[in-house]
Structures are given as structure tokens and as C-alpha cells.
Write a protein that holds these residues in place. Structure first.
Motif, mmCIF file in Angstrom:
data_model
loop_
_atom_site.group_PDB
_atom_site.id
_atom_site.type_symbol
_atom_site.label_atom_id
_atom_site.label_comp_id
_atom_site.label_asym_id
_atom_site.label_seq_id
_atom_site.Cartn_x
_atom_site.Cartn_y
_atom_site.Cartn_z
ATOM 1 N N ASP A 30 0.955 -1.307 0.188
ATOM 2 C CA ASP A 30 0.273 -0.023 -0.089
ATOM 3 C C ASP A 30 1.019 1.233 0.031
ATOM 4 O OD1 ASP A 30 -2.085 -1.713 0.176
ATOM 5 O OD2 ASP A 30 -2.246 -1.468 2.416
ATOM 6 N N GLU A 31 0.411 2.230 -0.373
ATOM 7 C CA GLU A 31 1.268 3.549 -0.353
ATOM 8 C C GLU A 31 1.458 4.078 0.884
ATOM 9 O OE1 GLU A 31 -1.086 6.375 -2.914
ATOM 10 O OE2 GLU A 31 0.381 5.946 -4.381
ATOM 11 N N THR A 32 2.510 4.642 1.203
ATOM 12 C CA THR A 32 2.863 5.280 2.497
ATOM 13 C C THR A 32 2.763 6.689 2.322
ATOM 14 O OG1 THR A 32 4.702 3.545 2.647
ATOM 15 C CG2 THR A 32 4.980 5.383 4.175
ATOM 16 N N ALA A 33 1.945 7.538 3.288
ATOM 17 C CA ALA A 33 1.792 8.948 3.067
ATOM 18 C C ALA A 33 2.812 9.277 3.943
ATOM 19 C CB ALA A 33 0.590 9.132 3.765
ATOM 20 N N LEU A 34 3.676 10.511 3.517
ATOM 21 C CA LEU A 34 4.717 11.141 4.169
ATOM 22 C C LEU A 34 4.182 12.585 4.371
ATOM 23 C CD1 LEU A 34 7.592 9.486 2.389
ATOM 24 C CD2 LEU A 34 6.878 8.786 4.552
ATOM 25 N N ARG A 35 4.870 13.269 5.602
ATOM 26 C CA ARG A 35 4.474 14.557 5.544
ATOM 27 C C ARG A 35 5.926 15.181 6.151
ATOM 28 N NH1 ARG A 35 -0.700 16.083 8.915
ATOM 29 N NH2 ARG A 35 -1.566 15.779 6.690
ATOM 30 N N PHE A 36 6.173 16.548 5.548
ATOM 31 C CA PHE A 36 7.436 16.910 6.175
ATOM 32 C C PHE A 36 7.479 17.433 7.459
ATOM 33 C CE2 PHE A 36 8.408 17.014 1.410
ATOM 34 C CZ PHE A 36 9.719 16.786 1.608
ATOM 35 N N GLU A 37 8.294 17.609 8.185
ATOM 36 C CA GLU A 37 8.237 18.302 9.539
ATOM 37 C C GLU A 37 8.024 19.810 9.334
ATOM 38 O OE1 GLU A 37 12.050 17.157 11.032
ATOM 39 O OE2 GLU A 37 11.604 15.294 11.236
ATOM 40 N N SER A 38 7.557 20.205 10.545
ATOM 41 C CA SER A 38 6.977 21.810 10.465
ATOM 42 C C SER A 38 8.325 22.518 10.144
ATOM 43 C CB SER A 38 6.543 22.049 11.724
ATOM 44 O OG SER A 38 6.228 23.389 11.869
ATOM 45 N N GLY A 39 8.348 23.610 9.270
ATOM 46 C CA GLY A 39 9.256 24.364 8.973
ATOM 47 C C GLY A 39 10.644 23.633 8.187
ATOM 48 N N SER A 40 10.415 22.557 7.578
ATOM 49 C CA SER A 40 11.430 21.953 7.177
ATOM 50 C C SER A 40 11.010 21.363 5.697
ATOM 51 C CB SER A 40 12.007 20.620 7.867
ATOM 52 O OG SER A 40 13.044 19.897 7.245
ATOM 53 N N GLN A 41 12.053 21.760 4.772
ATOM 54 C CA GLN A 41 11.983 20.814 3.245
ATOM 55 C C GLN A 41 12.813 19.785 3.232
ATOM 56 O OE1 GLN A 41 12.021 24.225 0.706
ATOM 57 N NE2 GLN A 41 10.193 24.424 1.000
ATOM 58 N N LYS A 42 13.445 19.359 4.338
ATOM 59 C CA LYS A 42 14.438 18.260 4.300
ATOM 60 C C LYS A 42 14.075 16.846 4.542
ATOM 61 C CE LYS A 42 17.958 20.876 2.993
ATOM 62 N NZ LYS A 42 18.994 20.488 1.693
ATOM 63 N N LYS A 43 13.165 16.736 5.489
ATOM 64 C CA LYS A 43 12.861 15.251 6.097
ATOM 65 C C LYS A 43 11.378 15.289 6.155
ATOM 66 C CE LYS A 43 14.970 12.297 9.384
ATOM 67 N NZ LYS A 43 15.959 11.685 8.203
ATOM 68 N N ALA A 44 10.822 13.944 5.835
ATOM 69 C CA ALA A 44 9.611 13.785 6.009
ATOM 70 C C ALA A 44 9.460 12.478 6.485
ATOM 71 C CB ALA A 44 8.749 13.868 4.617
ATOM 72 N N ALA A 45 8.493 12.101 7.408
ATOM 73 C CA ALA A 45 8.174 10.914 7.809
ATOM 74 C C ALA A 45 6.783 10.576 7.677
ATOM 75 C CB ALA A 45 8.647 10.877 9.472
ATOM 76 N N THR A 46 6.470 9.058 8.028
ATOM 77 C CA THR A 46 4.998 8.631 8.212
ATOM 78 C C THR A 46 4.160 9.305 9.076
ATOM 79 O OG1 THR A 46 6.021 6.253 7.387
ATOM 80 C CG2 THR A 46 3.822 6.350 8.142
ATOM 81 N N PHE A 47 2.881 9.707 8.681
ATOM 82 C CA PHE A 47 2.040 10.471 9.456
ATOM 83 C C PHE A 47 0.938 9.860 9.863
ATOM 84 C CE2 PHE A 47 0.702 12.084 5.698
ATOM 85 C CZ PHE A 47 -0.728 12.303 5.612
ATOM 86 N N GLU A 48 0.398 8.954 8.952
ATOM 87 C CA GLU A 48 -0.883 8.291 9.236
ATOM 88 C C GLU A 48 -0.552 7.022 10.020
ATOM 89 O OE1 GLU A 48 -2.674 7.284 5.435
ATOM 90 O OE2 GLU A 48 -3.133 9.419 4.932
ATOM 91 N N ASN A 49 -1.814 6.760 11.014
ATOM 92 C CA ASN A 49 -1.463 5.649 11.961
ATOM 93 C C ASN A 49 -1.203 4.318 11.050
ATOM 94 O OD1 ASN A 49 -1.558 7.572 14.043
ATOM 95 N ND2 ASN A 49 -3.877 7.465 13.975
ATOM 96 N N ASN A 50 -2.033 3.904 10.254
ATOM 97 C CA ASN A 50 -1.868 2.655 9.737
ATOM 98 C C ASN A 50 -0.615 2.187 8.848
ATOM 99 O OD1 ASN A 50 -3.119 4.375 7.764
ATOM 100 N ND2 ASN A 50 -3.910 2.704 6.642
ATOM 101 N N SER A 51 0.190 1.316 9.132
ATOM 102 C CA SER A 51 1.179 0.915 8.406
ATOM 103 C C SER A 51 1.031 0.248 7.347
ATOM 104 C CB SER A 51 2.110 0.075 9.282
ATOM 105 O OG SER A 51 2.504 0.716 10.760
ATOM 106 N N PRO A 52 1.592 0.711 6.183
ATOM 107 C CA PRO A 52 1.394 0.283 5.014
ATOM 108 C C PRO A 52 1.627 -1.542 4.794
ATOM 109 C CG PRO A 52 2.625 1.967 4.718
ATOM 110 C CD PRO A 52 2.636 1.783 6.025
ATOM 111 N N ILE A 53 0.607 -2.154 4.130
ATOM 112 C CA ILE A 53 0.718 -3.604 4.176
ATOM 113 C C ILE A 53 1.292 -4.116 2.666
ATOM 114 C CG2 ILE A 53 -0.541 -6.101 4.364
ATOM 115 C CD1 ILE A 53 -2.505 -4.489 6.445
#
Length: 215
Positions: free
Chosen positions: A186-209
């Protein structure tokens, strides 16, 4: 008033001759044997069908794989160049190593953006049978690995949308057939940290299967 003894009732069996009784007995024995044979055939057919269904299930089943986390890092971003990196944690379920996939080998990871493969990597592993394990792998891509449309889309996500989605495919060695096990995640949803354009991480609770694709 006294009554005489009643005459015994005549039965069909009593009216049969000894030869006819033998024929009836043979018919009953034959009928009983036929019932037993028919029952045995029905049971055997049912058992064989059940075994085939179980074998088909085993051959076409493999447990799901989960991606607990994915980190996205922008290594370099200018108006004309782009270099990015994905760090994935892949959870191997306990019933996968040993029977389905080999305990030792290497697997490949493919990163997809809007259905287009944009990066891949290969990782050697050493698994323990009947034990859940976490594997870490990384993939890097630059504008030379992606077409202009994909690069433009990722740049817009980084600068404007700040949310992005990446698909994943996994290839593991299949110890049952000697081929490879193909997983689509499944697709992984990523979101950038506040005030950053360098690092994004998973933000939705469900882990992709990741689901096994039947060959």
C-alpha cells in the motif's frame, strides 16, 4: 366362550422357497457391499478434493509484510537538480522465513511515485525461522534516475503540498520454487516536519501492508 388358537400370520419370508431365500440373501449382501464401496468412493473423492484445495492454498498463499515506517530525506534540491533518499523499516512476519522465503539471501526494494518506479536497492539478509524480524533498507534517487515529469511532481510536493505518497514493491527469494516472491505494498503517506523541506516521515497511523502477488 372359548376361542381356538389364532393361526400364525404368514410372512413374505416364510413363503419364499430356499432357493429364493438364497437369492434375497445374495442381493442384500451385494447391496450392502455396494453401499460400502459407494461411501468409500465418496469419502476418497472428498478427501482428495480437500487435499488439492489445501495444496492450492499453500502454493498461492504467503503472509503479508508490513512497513512500520518510512523516512524521506532531501539530500539536494535546487531549481535544476534533485537528490532524495528513502529509509524503510520492513517487518518480516514469523511464518514467512524458512518455508516461504529463504533464511539467507538478498531482497530488492522498489520505490514508486504515482505508479512509476523511481528507485531501487538490494539488501542481503539472514533470517531466523519462526521469528518476526525487522529489516532496514535505503534507496537513493536523483534527477538522472527519474523522468522530468516525476522530478517536477516531487519538487512540487516538497515545496508546496508538503505531503507525498510513495508505493513500494519487494522481491524476496522463494525457497519453494527457486523463483522470487513479488510483494506490492500500500502507499505510504509522508509529511514534512514543520518548517522543514529536508525530512518527511510517515504520519498516518496505519502501516502500509505488502500483499503477495500470486504468480
Amino acid at each position: 366362550m372359548a376361542y381356538g388358537e389364532l393361526a400364525p400370520k404368514s410372512t413374505l419370508c416364510a413363503r419364499l422357497t430356499p432357493q429364493q431365500k438364497k437369492i434375497v440373501k445374495r442381493c442384500l449382501v451385494f447391496f450392502s457391499i455396494s453401499i460400502i464401496i459407494a461411501g468409500t468412493i465418496v469419502f476418497a473423492c472428498f478427501y482428495i478434493r480437500r487435499m488439492r484445495e489445501e495444496q492450492h492454498f499453500i502454493e498461492n498463499y504467503a503472509p503479508d509484510i508490513i512497513i512500520p515506517s518510512m523516512d524521506f530525506t532531501v539530500l539536494n534540491l535546487t531549481e535544476t537538480s534533485l537528490s532524495v533518499k528513502w529509509d524503510l523499516v520492513i517487518r518480516i512476519p514469523p511464518d514467512l522465513p524458512g518455508y516461504y522465503t529463504c533464511l539467507k539471501g538478498s531482497f530488492q526494494t522498489f520505490i514508486l511515485y504515482q505508479g512509476v518506479t523511481i528507485a531501487n536497492s538490494s539488501l542481503s539478509y539472514n533470517l531466523i525461522p519462526n521469528w518476526p524480524q525487522l529489516l532496514n533498507t535505503s534507496s537513493i534517487a536523483s534527477e538522472g534516475d527519474m523522468d522530468s515529469v516525476v522530478v517536477k511532481g516531487i519538487m512540487e510536493d516538497i515545496k508546496e503540498t508538503r505531503d507525498m505518497r510513495f508505493g513500494t514493491r519487494l522481491l524476496l527469494p522463494d525457497c519453494r520454487s527457486g523463483r522470487t516472491m513479488n510483494y506490492t505494498c500500500d502507499e505510504t503517506a509522508l509529511r514534512f516536519e514543520s518548517g522543514s523541506q529536508k525530512k518527511a516521515a510517515t504520519f498516518e497511523n496505519n502501516s502500509p501492508i505488502c500483499h503477495y502477488n500470486h504468480p
